[in-house]
Write a protein that holds these residues in place. Structure first.
Motif, PDB file in Angstrom:
ATOM      1  N   ALA A 271      -4.834   9.316  11.006  1.00 34.95           N
ATOM      2  CA  ALA A 271      -3.758   8.614  11.713  1.00 34.95           C
ATOM      3  C   ALA A 271      -4.057   8.558  13.208  1.00 34.95           C
ATOM      4  CB  ALA A 271      -2.417   9.298  11.456  1.00 34.95           C
ATOM      5  N   SER A 272      -4.600   9.629  13.753  1.00 42.13           N
ATOM      6  CA  SER A 272      -4.961   9.647  15.176  1.00 42.13           C
ATOM      7  C   SER A 272      -6.064   8.638  15.474  1.00 42.13           C
ATOM      8  CB  SER A 272      -5.412  11.059  15.573  1.00 42.13           C
ATOM      9  OG  SER A 272      -5.805  11.087  16.924  1.00 42.13           O
ATOM     10  N   ALA A 273      -7.053   8.554  14.609  1.00 40.48           N
ATOM     11  CA  ALA A 273      -8.138   7.592  14.799  1.00 40.48           C
ATOM     12  C   ALA A 273      -7.601   6.159  14.729  1.00 40.48           C
ATOM     13  CB  ALA A 273      -9.223   7.807  13.742  1.00 40.48           C
ATOM     14  N   ILE A 274      -6.678   5.908  13.814  1.00 38.55           N
ATOM     15  CA  ILE A 274      -6.072   4.585  13.701  1.00 38.55           C
ATOM     16  C   ILE A 274      -5.317   4.250  14.986  1.00 38.55           C
ATOM     17  CG2 ILE A 274      -4.282   3.240  12.521  1.00 38.55           C
ATOM     18  CD1 ILE A 274      -5.097   4.784   9.944  1.00 38.55           C
ATOM     19  N   MET A 275      -4.558   5.220  15.509  1.00 36.32           N
ATOM     20  CA  MET A 275      -3.787   4.963  16.720  1.00 36.32           C
ATOM     21  C   MET A 275      -4.685   4.743  17.937  1.00 36.32           C
ATOM     22  SD  MET A 275      -0.770   4.518  15.825  1.00 36.32           S
ATOM     23  CE  MET A 275      -0.089   4.326  17.457  1.00 36.32           C
ATOM     24  N   THR A 276      -5.867   5.338  17.957  1.00 38.89           N
ATOM     25  CA  THR A 276      -6.832   5.059  19.020  1.00 38.89           C
ATOM     26  C   THR A 276      -7.246   3.594  18.973  1.00 38.89           C
ATOM     27  OG1 THR A 276      -7.636   7.339  19.033  1.00 38.89           O
ATOM     28  CG2 THR A 276      -9.110   5.669  19.942  1.00 38.89           C
ATOM     29  N   CYS A 277      -7.480   3.083  17.778  1.00 37.92           N
ATOM     30  CA  CYS A 277      -7.808   1.663  17.615  1.00 37.92           C
ATOM     31  C   CYS A 277      -6.637   0.781  18.028  1.00 37.92           C
ATOM     32  CB  CYS A 277      -8.183   1.368  16.163  1.00 37.92           C
ATOM     33  SG  CYS A 277      -9.709   2.138  15.632  1.00 37.92           S
TER      34      CYS A 277
ATOM     35  N   ASP B 139       4.407  10.593   5.695  1.00 38.81           N
ATOM     36  CA  ASP B 139       4.107  11.166   4.387  1.00 38.81           C
ATOM     37  C   ASP B 139       3.626  12.613   4.515  1.00 38.81           C
ATOM     38  OD1 ASP B 139       4.057   9.950   1.548  1.00 38.81           O
ATOM     39  OD2 ASP B 139       2.280  11.236   1.623  1.00 38.81           O
ATOM     40  N   VAL B 140       2.851  12.903   5.540  1.00 38.03           N
ATOM     41  CA  VAL B 140       2.435  14.292   5.780  1.00 38.03           C
ATOM     42  C   VAL B 140       3.655  15.165   6.015  1.00 38.03           C
ATOM     43  CG1 VAL B 140       1.268  15.813   7.434  1.00 38.03           C
ATOM     44  CG2 VAL B 140       0.089  13.809   6.582  1.00 38.03           C
ATOM     45  N   GLU B 141       4.579  14.685   6.832  1.00 34.57           N
ATOM     46  CA  GLU B 141       5.793  15.458   7.100  1.00 34.57           C
ATOM     47  C   GLU B 141       6.626  15.663   5.843  1.00 34.57           C
ATOM     48  OE1 GLU B 141       6.656  17.276   9.785  1.00 34.57           O
ATOM     49  OE2 GLU B 141       4.607  16.745  10.318  1.00 34.57           O
ATOM     50  N   LEU B 142       6.709  14.639   5.002  1.00 36.48           N
ATOM     51  CA  LEU B 142       7.422  14.804   3.732  1.00 36.48           C
ATOM     52  C   LEU B 142       6.737  15.853   2.853  1.00 36.48           C
ATOM     53  CD1 LEU B 142       8.298  11.108   2.853  1.00 36.48           C
ATOM     54  CD2 LEU B 142       9.908  12.954   3.298  1.00 36.48           C
ATOM     55  N   GLY B 143       5.418  15.807   2.812  1.00 40.26           N
ATOM     56  CA  GLY B 143       4.674  16.794   2.028  1.00 40.26           C
ATOM     57  C   GLY B 143       4.861  18.199   2.556  1.00 40.26           C
ATOM     58  N   ARG B 144       4.897  18.339   3.859  1.00 35.47           N
ATOM     59  CA  ARG B 144       5.070  19.664   4.478  1.00 35.47           C
ATOM     60  C   ARG B 144       6.471  20.219   4.258  1.00 35.47           C
ATOM     61  NH1 ARG B 144       1.792  18.763  10.167  1.00 35.47           N
ATOM     62  NH2 ARG B 144      -0.250  19.229   9.303  1.00 35.47           N
TER      63      ARG B 144
ATOM     64  N   PHE C 210       0.848  -1.198   0.000  1.00 36.21           N
ATOM     65  CA  PHE C 210       0.000   0.000   0.000  1.00 36.21           C
ATOM     66  C   PHE C 210       0.878   1.240   0.000  1.00 36.21           C
ATOM     67  CE2 PHE C 210      -2.170  -3.306   2.491  1.00 36.21           C
ATOM     68  CZ  PHE C 210      -3.309  -3.480   1.731  1.00 36.21           C
ATOM     69  N   ARG C 211       0.294   2.361  -0.425  1.00 34.42           N
ATOM     70  CA  ARG C 211       1.004   3.641  -0.425  1.00 34.42           C
ATOM     71  C   ARG C 211       0.013   4.747  -0.085  1.00 34.42           C
ATOM     72  NH1 ARG C 211       5.708   4.538  -2.247  1.00 34.42           N
ATOM     73  NH2 ARG C 211       5.727   2.749  -3.642  1.00 34.42           N
ATOM     74  N   VAL C 212       0.492   5.751   0.643  1.00 31.04           N
ATOM     75  CA  VAL C 212      -0.333   6.917   0.952  1.00 31.04           C
ATOM     76  C   VAL C 212      -0.607   7.662  -0.353  1.00 31.04           C
ATOM     77  CG1 VAL C 212      -0.427   9.095   2.241  1.00 31.04           C
ATOM     78  CG2 VAL C 212       0.649   7.089   3.273  1.00 31.04           C
ATOM     79  N   GLN C 213      -1.829   8.063  -0.553  1.00 32.65           N
ATOM     80  CA  GLN C 213      -2.229   8.775  -1.772  1.00 32.65           C
ATOM     81  C   GLN C 213      -1.723  10.217  -1.733  1.00 32.65           C
ATOM     82  OE1 GLN C 213      -3.847   7.440  -4.365  1.00 32.65           O
ATOM     83  NE2 GLN C 213      -3.861   9.338  -5.473  1.00 32.65           N
TER      84      GLN C 213
ATOM     85  N   LEU D 136      -1.846  -1.914  11.698  1.00 30.37           N
ATOM     86  CA  LEU D 136      -2.462  -0.590  11.737  1.00 30.37           C
ATOM     87  C   LEU D 136      -1.472   0.482  12.171  1.00 30.37           C
ATOM     88  CD1 LEU D 136      -5.996  -1.340  13.197  1.00 30.37           C
ATOM     89  CD2 LEU D 136      -5.456  -0.511  10.895  1.00 30.37           C
ATOM     90  N   SER D 137      -0.583   0.143  13.101  1.00 32.40           N
ATOM     91  CA  SER D 137       0.409   1.142  13.523  1.00 32.40           C
ATOM     92  C   SER D 137       1.371   1.465  12.387  1.00 32.40           C
ATOM     93  CB  SER D 137       1.168   0.676  14.767  1.00 32.40           C
ATOM     94  OG  SER D 137       1.981  -0.431  14.492  1.00 32.40           O
ATOM     95  N   ASP D 138       1.686   0.466  11.555  1.00 34.24           N
ATOM     96  CA  ASP D 138       2.523   0.692  10.369  1.00 34.24           C
ATOM     97  C   ASP D 138       1.817   1.655   9.411  1.00 34.24           C
ATOM     98  OD1 ASP D 138       4.816   0.243   8.751  1.00 34.24           O
ATOM     99  OD2 ASP D 138       3.769  -1.321   7.630  1.00 34.24           O
ATOM    100  N   MET D 139       0.510   1.485   9.264  1.00 29.65           N
ATOM    101  CA  MET D 139      -0.274   2.366   8.404  1.00 29.65           C
ATOM    102  C   MET D 139      -0.271   3.800   8.942  1.00 29.65           C
ATOM    103  SD  MET D 139      -4.358   2.223   7.522  1.00 29.65           S
ATOM    104  CE  MET D 139      -4.321   0.533   7.011  1.00 29.65           C
ATOM    105  N   ALA D 140      -0.515   3.948  10.236  1.00 29.48           N
ATOM    106  CA  ALA D 140      -0.552   5.286  10.834  1.00 29.48           C
ATOM    107  C   ALA D 140       0.805   5.974  10.705  1.00 29.48           C
ATOM    108  CB  ALA D 140      -0.975   5.199  12.297  1.00 29.48           C
ATOM    109  N   LYS D 141       1.874   5.228  10.939  1.00 29.10           N
ATOM    110  CA  LYS D 141       3.217   5.804  10.804  1.00 29.10           C
ATOM    111  C   LYS D 141       3.475   6.273   9.381  1.00 29.10           C
ATOM    112  CE  LYS D 141       8.154   4.891  11.507  1.00 29.10           C
ATOM    113  NZ  LYS D 141       8.504   5.824  10.474  1.00 29.10           N
TER     114      LYS D 141
END
Length: 84
Positions: free
Chosen positions: A36-42, A75-80, A21-24, A65-70
């Motif tokens: 990501a926060s919702a995933i980490m709650t789960c 990816d957000v940080e790379l985009g920023r 999988f890859r972040v869009q 799921l933690s791998d997905m959230a990370k």
């Protein structure tokens, strides 16, 4: 600085180091971080249940799921950090 996902971070790696999988790219960073926060709650709940109830499958699910959230956070940080 962009407030969008970069779309370069993968997750769910197999034997050949290729991500399943890859972040869009181009997703709103705030929305992505909320996801990501919702995933980490789960993940938090699943790890608690896995440790107290002996449910190994919940532990593996939490790990994935933690791998997905990370990946989303990275990816957000790379985009920023990209110059626009």
């Amino acid at each position: 600085m962009s407030d969008k996902t970069a779309g370069v971070t993968g997750f769910g790696y197999g034997d050949d180091d290729q991500p399943l999988f890859r972040v869009q790219a181009g997703q709103d960073a705030k929305m992505a971080m909320e996801q990501a926060s919702a995933i980490m709650t789960c993940v938090k709940r699943m790890t608690l249940l896995a440790s107290t109830d002996g449910e190994a499958n919940l532990g593996w699910g939490a790990h994935l799921l933690s791998d997905m959230a990370k990946a989303v956070i990275d990816d957000v940080e790379l985009g920023r950090s990209r110059q626009t």
